[in-house]
Design a protein around this motif. Structure first.
Motif, PDB file in Angstrom:
ATOM      1  N   PRO A 102      33.240  57.790  85.361  1.00 46.76           N
ATOM      2  CA  PRO A 102      33.876  57.901  84.044  1.00 46.76           C
ATOM      3  C   PRO A 102      33.664  59.301  83.460  1.00 46.76           C
ATOM      4  O   PRO A 102      32.688  59.980  83.774  1.00 46.76           O
ATOM      5  CB  PRO A 102      33.153  56.855  83.200  1.00 46.76           C
ATOM      6  CG  PRO A 102      32.460  55.960  84.165  1.00 46.76           C
ATOM      7  CD  PRO A 102      32.238  56.741  85.418  1.00 46.76           C
ATOM      8  N   LEU A 117      32.542  62.063  81.016  1.00 46.88           N
ATOM      9  CA  LEU A 117      31.475  62.265  80.047  1.00 46.88           C
ATOM     10  C   LEU A 117      31.696  63.598  79.358  1.00 46.88           C
ATOM     11  O   LEU A 117      32.014  64.604  80.003  1.00 46.88           O
ATOM     12  CB  LEU A 117      30.111  62.250  80.725  1.00 46.88           C
ATOM     13  CG  LEU A 117      29.723  60.946  81.407  1.00 46.88           C
ATOM     14  CD1 LEU A 117      28.395  61.097  82.138  1.00 46.88           C
ATOM     15  CD2 LEU A 117      29.643  59.814  80.390  1.00 46.88           C
ATOM     16  N   TYR A 118      31.519  63.595  78.053  1.00 44.77           N
ATOM     17  CA  TYR A 118      31.734  64.800  77.262  1.00 44.77           C
ATOM     18  C   TYR A 118      30.672  65.850  77.563  1.00 44.77           C
ATOM     19  O   TYR A 118      29.481  65.570  77.553  1.00 44.77           O
ATOM     20  CB  TYR A 118      31.722  64.445  75.781  1.00 44.77           C
ATOM     21  CG  TYR A 118      31.815  65.628  74.857  1.00 44.77           C
ATOM     22  CD1 TYR A 118      32.921  66.461  74.878  1.00 44.77           C
ATOM     23  CD2 TYR A 118      30.796  65.909  73.963  1.00 44.77           C
ATOM     24  CE1 TYR A 118      33.021  67.539  74.026  1.00 44.77           C
ATOM     25  CE2 TYR A 118      30.883  66.979  73.102  1.00 44.77           C
ATOM     26  CZ  TYR A 118      31.999  67.793  73.137  1.00 44.77           C
ATOM     27  OH  TYR A 118      32.093  68.876  72.301  1.00 44.77           O
ATOM     28  N   ASN A 158      36.314  63.468  67.616  1.00 47.61           N
ATOM     29  CA  ASN A 158      35.555  62.534  68.451  1.00 47.61           C
ATOM     30  C   ASN A 158      36.103  62.646  69.870  1.00 47.61           C
ATOM     31  O   ASN A 158      37.259  62.316  70.108  1.00 47.61           O
ATOM     32  CB  ASN A 158      35.703  61.105  67.941  1.00 47.61           C
ATOM     33  CG  ASN A 158      34.970  60.115  68.815  1.00 47.61           C
ATOM     34  OD1 ASN A 158      34.356  60.462  69.825  1.00 47.61           O
ATOM     35  ND2 ASN A 158      35.027  58.858  68.432  1.00 47.61           N
ATOM     36  N   PRO A 159      35.295  63.120  70.817  1.00 52.27           N
ATOM     37  CA  PRO A 159      35.849  63.349  72.153  1.00 52.27           C
ATOM     38  C   PRO A 159      36.228  62.071  72.899  1.00 52.27           C
ATOM     39  O   PRO A 159      37.077  62.123  73.787  1.00 52.27           O
ATOM     40  CB  PRO A 159      34.728  64.095  72.880  1.00 52.27           C
ATOM     41  CG  PRO A 159      33.484  63.761  72.136  1.00 52.27           C
ATOM     42  CD  PRO A 159      33.897  63.524  70.712  1.00 52.27           C
ATOM     43  N   TYR A 160      35.628  60.942  72.556  1.00 53.30           N
ATOM     44  CA  TYR A 160      35.925  59.713  73.286  1.00 53.30           C
ATOM     45  C   TYR A 160      37.131  59.029  72.664  1.00 53.30           C
ATOM     46  O   TYR A 160      37.053  58.398  71.617  1.00 53.30           O
ATOM     47  CB  TYR A 160      34.704  58.801  73.324  1.00 53.30           C
ATOM     48  CG  TYR A 160      33.611  59.425  74.155  1.00 53.30           C
ATOM     49  CD1 TYR A 160      33.676  59.404  75.544  1.00 53.30           C
ATOM     50  CD2 TYR A 160      32.537  60.067  73.557  1.00 53.30           C
ATOM     51  CE1 TYR A 160      32.690  60.001  76.325  1.00 53.30           C
ATOM     52  CE2 TYR A 160      31.538  60.662  74.331  1.00 53.30           C
ATOM     53  CZ  TYR A 160      31.635  60.631  75.706  1.00 53.30           C
ATOM     54  OH  TYR A 160      30.655  61.220  76.473  1.00 53.30           O
ATOM     55  N   GLY A 164      40.075  55.744  77.675  1.00 55.51           N
ATOM     56  CA  GLY A 164      39.175  56.460  78.566  1.00 55.51           C
ATOM     57  C   GLY A 164      39.423  57.956  78.643  1.00 55.51           C
ATOM     58  O   GLY A 164      38.830  58.642  79.463  1.00 55.51           O
ATOM     59  N   GLU A 165      40.308  58.469  77.781  1.00 54.92           N
ATOM     60  CA  GLU A 165      40.559  59.908  77.745  1.00 54.92           C
ATOM     61  C   GLU A 165      39.453  60.617  76.975  1.00 54.92           C
ATOM     62  O   GLU A 165      38.748  60.011  76.171  1.00 54.92           O
ATOM     63  CB  GLU A 165      41.887  60.200  77.046  1.00 54.92           C
ATOM     64  CG  GLU A 165      43.098  59.722  77.778  1.00 54.92           C
ATOM     65  CD  GLU A 165      44.385  60.049  77.028  1.00 54.92           C
ATOM     66  OE1 GLU A 165      45.427  60.036  77.697  1.00 54.92           O
ATOM     67  OE2 GLU A 165      44.354  60.292  75.808  1.00 54.92           O
ATOM     68  N   LEU A 166      39.368  61.915  77.211  1.00 56.42           N
ATOM     69  CA  LEU A 166      38.542  62.779  76.378  1.00 56.42           C
ATOM     70  C   LEU A 166      39.471  63.702  75.607  1.00 56.42           C
ATOM     71  O   LEU A 166      40.409  64.266  76.179  1.00 56.42           O
ATOM     72  CB  LEU A 166      37.595  63.640  77.222  1.00 56.42           C
ATOM     73  CG  LEU A 166      36.406  62.953  77.862  1.00 56.42           C
ATOM     74  CD1 LEU A 166      35.602  63.970  78.670  1.00 56.42           C
ATOM     75  CD2 LEU A 166      35.525  62.290  76.820  1.00 56.42           C
ATOM     76  N   THR A 203      43.441  67.362  76.472  1.00 52.06           N
ATOM     77  CA  THR A 203      43.291  65.924  76.676  1.00 52.06           C
ATOM     78  C   THR A 203      43.034  65.718  78.164  1.00 52.06           C
ATOM     79  O   THR A 203      43.868  66.069  78.996  1.00 52.06           O
ATOM     80  CB  THR A 203      44.562  65.168  76.249  1.00 52.06           C
ATOM     81  OG1 THR A 203      44.793  65.406  74.856  1.00 52.06           O
ATOM     82  CG2 THR A 203      44.425  63.678  76.515  1.00 52.06           C
ATOM     83  N   TYR A 227      34.723  69.364  84.244  1.00 48.82           N
ATOM     84  CA  TYR A 227      35.422  68.084  84.328  1.00 48.82           C
ATOM     85  C   TYR A 227      36.108  67.854  85.661  1.00 48.82           C
ATOM     86  O   TYR A 227      36.799  66.847  85.825  1.00 48.82           O
ATOM     87  CB  TYR A 227      36.439  67.964  83.177  1.00 48.82           C
ATOM     88  CG  TYR A 227      35.744  67.930  81.846  1.00 48.82           C
ATOM     89  CD1 TYR A 227      35.131  66.773  81.391  1.00 48.82           C
ATOM     90  CD2 TYR A 227      35.642  69.071  81.064  1.00 48.82           C
ATOM     91  CE1 TYR A 227      34.466  66.739  80.188  1.00 48.82           C
ATOM     92  CE2 TYR A 227      34.973  69.055  79.851  1.00 48.82           C
ATOM     93  CZ  TYR A 227      34.377  67.891  79.419  1.00 48.82           C
ATOM     94  OH  TYR A 227      33.708  67.860  78.228  1.00 48.82           O
TER      95      TYR A 227
END
Length: 149
Positions: free
Chosen positions: A4, A6-7, A63-65, A69-71, A92, A130
């Motif tokens: 997944p 993670l920021y 808010n990155p989340y 499930g995108e950042l 995104t 990423y």
């Protein structure tokens, strides 16, 4: 299957620019740039009504989340020499690691290479932090400077 997303937070920088993770507190110092109607010549959006409107938008996107499930990664672009804000870079990151990139350069700072420098810095970060599979950016075909990034 990939892990997944993670920021990976923090500022990014170049010799001329600091890219700060966007917060609602950026709304006040950035309002003048976003209130300029000329900024929206190539963007399908309206200028914010006031600082509170921009602060509300920044609260949503800082808010990155994000859903699905995108950042959502957003950086306020600040000039190192005088601390003035010159724009915003948005990325995104989808779970499949395809990234959509967007940027705003305030009219007063256009045609100085700021978009190119800020976007290249973000793109390097996206590949490294990423494991981006692909990075895409859509531009209006009439916006010739944006096509040259």
């Amino acid at each position: 299957m990939r892990a997944p997303l993670l920021y990976v937070g923090g500022p990014l920088s170049t010799a001329r620019l600091t890219l700060e993770p966007l917060t609602p507190a950026h709304a006040g110092p950035m309002f003048g740039g976003f209130a300029d109607a000329a900024l929206y010549l190539w963007v399908n959006a309206d200028p914010p009504k006031d600082v509170a409107d921009l602060e509300s938008r920044f609260a949503r996107i800082s808010n990155p989340y994000a859903p699905g499930g995108e950042l959502w990664l957003n950086w306020a672009v600040r000039l190192n020499d005088n601390g003035t804000y010159a724009g915003l870079v948005e990325a995104t990151v989808r779970p499949d690691r395809v990234v959509f990139l967007a940027f705003y350069v305030f009219t007063a700072f256009a045609r100085r290479g700021i978009a190119r420098e800020a976007c290249r810095t973000v793109i390097e970060h996206l590949w490294r932090a990423y494991d981006a599979a692909e990075i895409r950016a859509d531009t209006d075909f009439r916006n010739v400077p944006a096509r040259c990034l």
